[in-house]
Design an enzyme around this catalytic site. Sequence first.
Site, PDB file in Angstrom:
ATOM      1  N   SER A 128      30.584   8.988  17.669  1.00  0.00           N
ATOM      2  CA  SER A 128      31.411   8.549  16.551  1.00  0.00           C
ATOM      3  C   SER A 128      31.656   9.690  15.575  1.00  0.00           C
ATOM      4  O   SER A 128      30.780  10.510  15.330  1.00  0.00           O
ATOM      5  CB  SER A 128      30.739   7.393  15.811  1.00  0.00           C
ATOM      6  OG  SER A 128      31.517   7.027  14.688  1.00  0.00           O
ATOM      7  N   LYS A 182      27.327   1.712  19.573  1.00  0.00           N
ATOM      8  CA  LYS A 182      28.611   2.274  19.130  1.00  0.00           C
ATOM      9  C   LYS A 182      29.624   1.160  18.887  1.00  0.00           C
ATOM     10  O   LYS A 182      30.409   1.213  17.935  1.00  0.00           O
ATOM     11  CB  LYS A 182      29.140   3.256  20.186  1.00  0.00           C
ATOM     12  CG  LYS A 182      30.572   3.736  19.932  1.00  0.00           C
ATOM     13  CD  LYS A 182      30.671   4.613  18.694  1.00  0.00           C
ATOM     14  CE  LYS A 182      32.122   4.864  18.288  1.00  0.00           C
ATOM     15  NZ  LYS A 182      32.982   5.400  19.327  1.00  0.00           N
ATOM     16  N   HIS A 185      28.818  -0.404  15.631  1.00  0.00           N
ATOM     17  CA  HIS A 185      29.270   0.561  14.623  1.00  0.00           C
ATOM     18  C   HIS A 185      30.757   0.356  14.351  1.00  0.00           C
ATOM     19  O   HIS A 185      31.199   0.283  13.197  1.00  0.00           O
ATOM     20  CB  HIS A 185      29.011   1.991  15.110  1.00  0.00           C
ATOM     21  CG  HIS A 185      29.779   3.046  14.355  1.00  0.00           C
ATOM     22  ND1 HIS A 185      31.132   3.289  14.564  1.00  0.00           N
ATOM     23  CD2 HIS A 185      29.391   3.924  13.396  1.00  0.00           C
ATOM     24  CE1 HIS A 185      31.535   4.250  13.763  1.00  0.00           C
ATOM     25  NE2 HIS A 185      30.493   4.648  13.047  1.00  0.00           N
ATOM     26  N   ASN A 186      31.550   0.248  15.420  1.00  0.00           N
ATOM     27  CA  ASN A 186      32.982   0.097  15.251  1.00  0.00           C
ATOM     28  C   ASN A 186      33.344  -1.245  14.638  1.00  0.00           C
ATOM     29  O   ASN A 186      34.312  -1.357  13.884  1.00  0.00           O
ATOM     30  CB  ASN A 186      33.694   0.281  16.592  1.00  0.00           C
ATOM     31  CG  ASN A 186      33.769   1.738  17.016  1.00  0.00           C
ATOM     32  OD1 ASN A 186      32.986   2.566  16.549  1.00  0.00           O
ATOM     33  ND2 ASN A 186      34.688   2.064  17.897  1.00  0.00           N
ATOM     34  N   GLU A 189      32.765  -0.855  11.098  1.00  0.00           N
ATOM     35  CA  GLU A 189      33.870  -0.011  10.628  1.00  0.00           C
ATOM     36  C   GLU A 189      35.116  -0.860  10.345  1.00  0.00           C
ATOM     37  O   GLU A 189      35.769  -0.705   9.309  1.00  0.00           O
ATOM     38  CB  GLU A 189      34.167   1.044  11.685  1.00  0.00           C
ATOM     39  CG  GLU A 189      35.336   1.956  11.395  1.00  0.00           C
ATOM     40  CD  GLU A 189      35.609   2.873  12.579  1.00  0.00           C
ATOM     41  OE1 GLU A 189      36.791   2.972  12.983  1.00  0.00           O
ATOM     42  OE2 GLU A 189      34.662   3.471  13.114  1.00  0.00           O
TER      43      GLU A 189
END
Length: 466
Positions: A128, A182, A185-186, A189
């Site tokens: 990332s 990940k 995480h996105n 986000e």
Amino acid sequence: MSKAEIGLIGLGTMGAALALNIADNGFDIAVWNRTTEKTKQFHADAGALADRITPTESLEELVAAIAKPRAIILMVPAGRAVDDQITALRALLDDDDLIIDAGNANFHDTNRRARDAGDLPFLGIGVSGGEEGARFGPSIMGGGKRAYWDRVAHILTAISAKHEGTPCATWMGEEGAGHFVKAVHNGIEYADMQMIAETYGIMRDGLDMTDAQIADVFAKWDKGPLKSYLIEISGKVAGAIDPKTNKPMLDVIVDAAGQKGTGRWTVIEAQHLAAPVPAIEAAVVARNLSSQRDMRAKGEGLFGTAPHHIPHDNLGTETLESALIAGKILCYAQGFDMISKASEAFGWALPLPAIAKVWREGCIIRSAMLDDMADALATDADGNLMFAPHFADHLKQHHGALRQVVAQAALHGIALPALSSGLAYFDAMRTARGTANMIQGQRDFFGAHGFERIDGGSDQHGPWGS
């Protein structure tokens, strides 16, 4: 010429940046791209780093250029392209050569690829930070067998972002653990960006502020508790001027947000895990709605433009800042709770404090809050962040502002899907007795599904037929 220590396939934006980062950190790297001309141009543009880069024109040449046991990073589009590349490579590699998928893979695909690999070395790692992060230091989330991670950890930690000297790269767990982290995480986000966009909308439409004034507010917030990469760039975006029209850049950008699917993956998996992530779900829905421009225009024509203006006495930027602090905490709390549930469901033992630390630099959601989140998770990794003393105190202080912002926006016709969902989550999580008893009564009435009684006894039924 000595052989390269590592190889890389795929010289798109992220792959090219990552290859330069590896060379810049003192490692010789061999590269290959399906289009030979792109490989040649990449090498020609590498400048002083060209001596550490070996351009190759075939997979056979790439494999021959790397020292044994080989390690090759794949930076190709997620999906079938990864499977095809692995198949082509395996025919040329030795049994102890390592393939590393560093693209945006669905973690279920990574699980399958790890199982298909069997005893053949394979890693799936989440990367990332966008192009800048890939070039100068991303956040790296590793998945696969620990022994395989250890083989290349010296390279991956060297090229990663650093937070006060600590590498933002670590091993998360087996199989697709890295790509799962990940994905979450996105998802965070998506929600963080949506909440920021919603506060921008209140300032623009509710408080009649200019883009320049909004830019100043974001810049001020970036010096306080909200300090983060996304707040920083939001100020820069709001303050930018379009060189073509000399208008504020935001005034010439179409309000239809793109997406690559990782946020959607997060929401789908959250449902499978029974992990409530309403702020992330609302952010994905908001992006989908943003693409329906013709339908939104039709709605405005049918129902009229909402009365956006909010009297300044009712709401100020200090209240907006306070509301965004509460919303951000609730968004991260949902994300980490989902990771905790996945850790149990998949038997990964995901290191939640280490995940918070890996996200402190390099990645898109890096934030000043993550230090405190890492500390809170180290104390109680299984607990919801909103109940950790530090963040509970913040929520006690700021949830009133979130409530006021959501209420004023509702009264004045401004949609706040993510902030509203965050508030509903907060209220639901602090209500000891909710209303699901009615749902259980309904289910028993029409389907005889049974229910539990407060005074004891399961699989009970109501007197609906009497």
